[in-house]
Scaffold this active site. Structure first.
Site, short mmCIF file in Angstrom:
data_model
loop_
_atom_site.label_atom_id
_atom_site.label_comp_id
_atom_site.label_asym_id
_atom_site.label_seq_id
_atom_site.Cartn_x
_atom_site.Cartn_y
_atom_site.Cartn_z
N ARG A 198 38.68 31.82 40.99
CA ARG A 198 39.96 32.08 40.31
C ARG A 198 40.75 33.15 41.07
O ARG A 198 40.19 33.95 41.81
CB ARG A 198 39.71 32.58 38.88
CG ARG A 198 38.99 31.58 38.00
CD ARG A 198 38.60 32.19 36.67
NE ARG A 198 39.77 32.52 35.86
CZ ARG A 198 39.72 33.31 34.79
NH1 ARG A 198 38.58 33.85 34.41
NH2 ARG A 198 40.82 33.57 34.10
N ASN A 203 34.60 40.03 46.53
CA ASN A 203 35.89 40.01 45.84
C ASN A 203 35.75 40.24 44.34
O ASN A 203 36.71 40.66 43.70
CB ASN A 203 36.57 38.67 46.12
CG ASN A 203 37.76 38.43 45.21
OD1 ASN A 203 38.80 39.04 45.36
ND2 ASN A 203 37.59 37.53 44.23
N ALA A 204 34.59 39.96 43.77
CA ALA A 204 34.42 40.04 42.32
C ALA A 204 34.78 41.43 41.80
O ALA A 204 34.36 42.44 42.37
CB ALA A 204 32.98 39.70 41.94
N ILE A 231 36.34 43.68 37.99
CA ILE A 231 36.82 43.69 36.62
C ILE A 231 37.58 44.99 36.36
O ILE A 231 37.47 45.95 37.13
CB ILE A 231 35.67 43.56 35.59
CG1 ILE A 231 34.71 44.76 35.71
CG2 ILE A 231 34.93 42.24 35.76
CD1 ILE A 231 33.69 44.83 34.58
N THR A 232 38.35 45.01 35.29
CA THR A 232 38.98 46.24 34.83
C THR A 232 38.57 46.50 33.38
O THR A 232 38.37 45.55 32.61
CB THR A 232 40.52 46.16 34.90
OG1 THR A 232 40.97 45.04 34.13
CG2 THR A 232 40.99 46.03 36.34
N ASP A 274 40.40 49.27 31.43
CA ASP A 274 41.33 50.38 31.53
C ASP A 274 41.40 51.22 30.26
O ASP A 274 41.37 50.68 29.14
CB ASP A 274 42.73 49.87 31.84
CG ASP A 274 42.84 49.19 33.20
OD1 ASP A 274 41.86 49.26 33.97
OD2 ASP A 274 43.89 48.58 33.49
N TYR A 296 38.10 52.19 37.69
CA TYR A 296 38.46 51.18 38.69
C TYR A 296 38.79 51.83 40.04
O TYR A 296 38.31 51.39 41.09
CB TYR A 296 39.66 50.38 38.17
CG TYR A 296 40.11 49.25 39.06
CD1 TYR A 296 39.46 48.03 39.04
CD2 TYR A 296 41.19 49.42 39.93
CE1 TYR A 296 39.88 46.98 39.85
CE2 TYR A 296 41.62 48.38 40.74
CZ TYR A 296 40.96 47.17 40.70
OH TYR A 296 41.38 46.14 41.51
N TYR A 349 50.13 44.67 44.26
CA TYR A 349 50.26 43.81 43.10
C TYR A 349 50.50 42.37 43.55
O TYR A 349 51.47 42.08 44.24
CB TYR A 349 51.38 44.30 42.19
CG TYR A 349 50.98 45.56 41.46
CD1 TYR A 349 50.28 45.49 40.25
CD2 TYR A 349 51.25 46.82 41.99
CE1 TYR A 349 49.88 46.64 39.58
CE2 TYR A 349 50.85 47.98 41.34
CZ TYR A 349 50.17 47.89 40.14
OH TYR A 349 49.77 49.02 39.49
N ILE A 350 49.59 41.49 43.13
CA ILE A 350 49.58 40.09 43.57
C ILE A 350 49.86 39.19 42.37
O ILE A 350 49.40 39.45 41.26
CB ILE A 350 48.22 39.74 44.21
CG1 ILE A 350 47.85 40.75 45.31
CG2 ILE A 350 48.24 38.32 44.76
CD1 ILE A 350 48.83 40.85 46.47
#
Length: 240
Positions: A12, A82-83, A85-86, A88, A147, A179-180
């Protein structure tokens, strides 16, 4: 015989773009995922890329999963960690559980992914380690102490692995996306998204494929003398 690439969180978002780009470049790709079986099945159906389910935060699961990938596809030559998570929260409200979950996935997960393949890479005198860090690991971010700490730590891992692996033909490099335009970012309310874009000199969000092309270059033979480096792909939002 094509080289084998392992992409964690590869079904994803940015990970999916990386997996597809590496496949298009001629690699045999294995993509891992943590829990979304439906999305992984759709990804495999549409791309032909095999997916494997495990928790990168667990060393034994990672080791067993990597052994299965190598049994199915052959020795892993390229690892894209690449894996991520956040969880926040402002620091005064952050719970130990929020801290631990992010550390386990984003930082320890890199160790768990690279460590099992490292001996084989040293033996074969070739390897490419590419870690997806973040702009927020470079500059910090409000409500992301956990993070930002992991993504800054990932850069330390890369710099150290580069020194250890260089004589064995192994490179280790990082990419720090800004930001992507992933599903997660596009789900942010439009007003908030507009304020983010207003802070990017390029005037737009990045595309997942732009990060994927950076990965493909670092994985290639052309990047053999690039080691311990960080590519900042953020539209001029932040300079190191």
């Amino acid at each position: 015989m094509s080289r084998v690439a392992l992409v964690t969180g590869g079904s994803r978002g940015i990970g999916a773009a990386i997996s597809q780009t590496l496949k298009d470049a001629g690699y045999t790709v294995a993509a891992t995922y943590a829990g979304n079986d439906e999305a992984a099945a759709k990804f495999t159906e549409s791309t032909g890329i095999k997916t494997y389910k495990w928790n990168v935060g667990d060393y034994d699961e990672s080791k067993a999963g990597i052994e299965q990938v190598e049994a199915d596809l052959g020795p892993i030559d390229v690892v894209v960690a690449n894996a991520g998570i956040t969880r926040d929260a402002p620091f005064h409200k952050m719970t130990p559980q929020q801290w631990k979950e992010v550390i386990d996935t984003n930082l320890t997960g890199v160790f768990n992914t690279v460590h099992p393949v490292w001996p084989g890479m040293r033996e074969r005198k070739f390897g490419r380690i590419i870690v997806i860090s973040s702009i927020n690991g470079q500059k910090g971010q409000f409500a992301q102490v956990n993070y930002a700490a992991t993504k800054a730590g990932d850069l330390g891992i890369v710099k150290s692995l580069a020194q250890e692996g260089a004589r064995a033909g192994i490179t280790a490099n990082a990419i720090c996306p800004g930001y992507i335009a992933t599903e997660m970012v596009m789900a942010i309310p439009e007003k908030v998204r507009d304020s983010i874009v207003a802070g990017i000199p390029a005037g737009r969000l990045g595309e997942p494929e732009e990060i994927a092309r950076c990965v493909a270059f670092l994985a290639s033979d052309d990047a053999g003398f690039i080691n311990g480096s960080t590519i900042s792909a953020n539209g001029a939002q932040f300079f190191v």
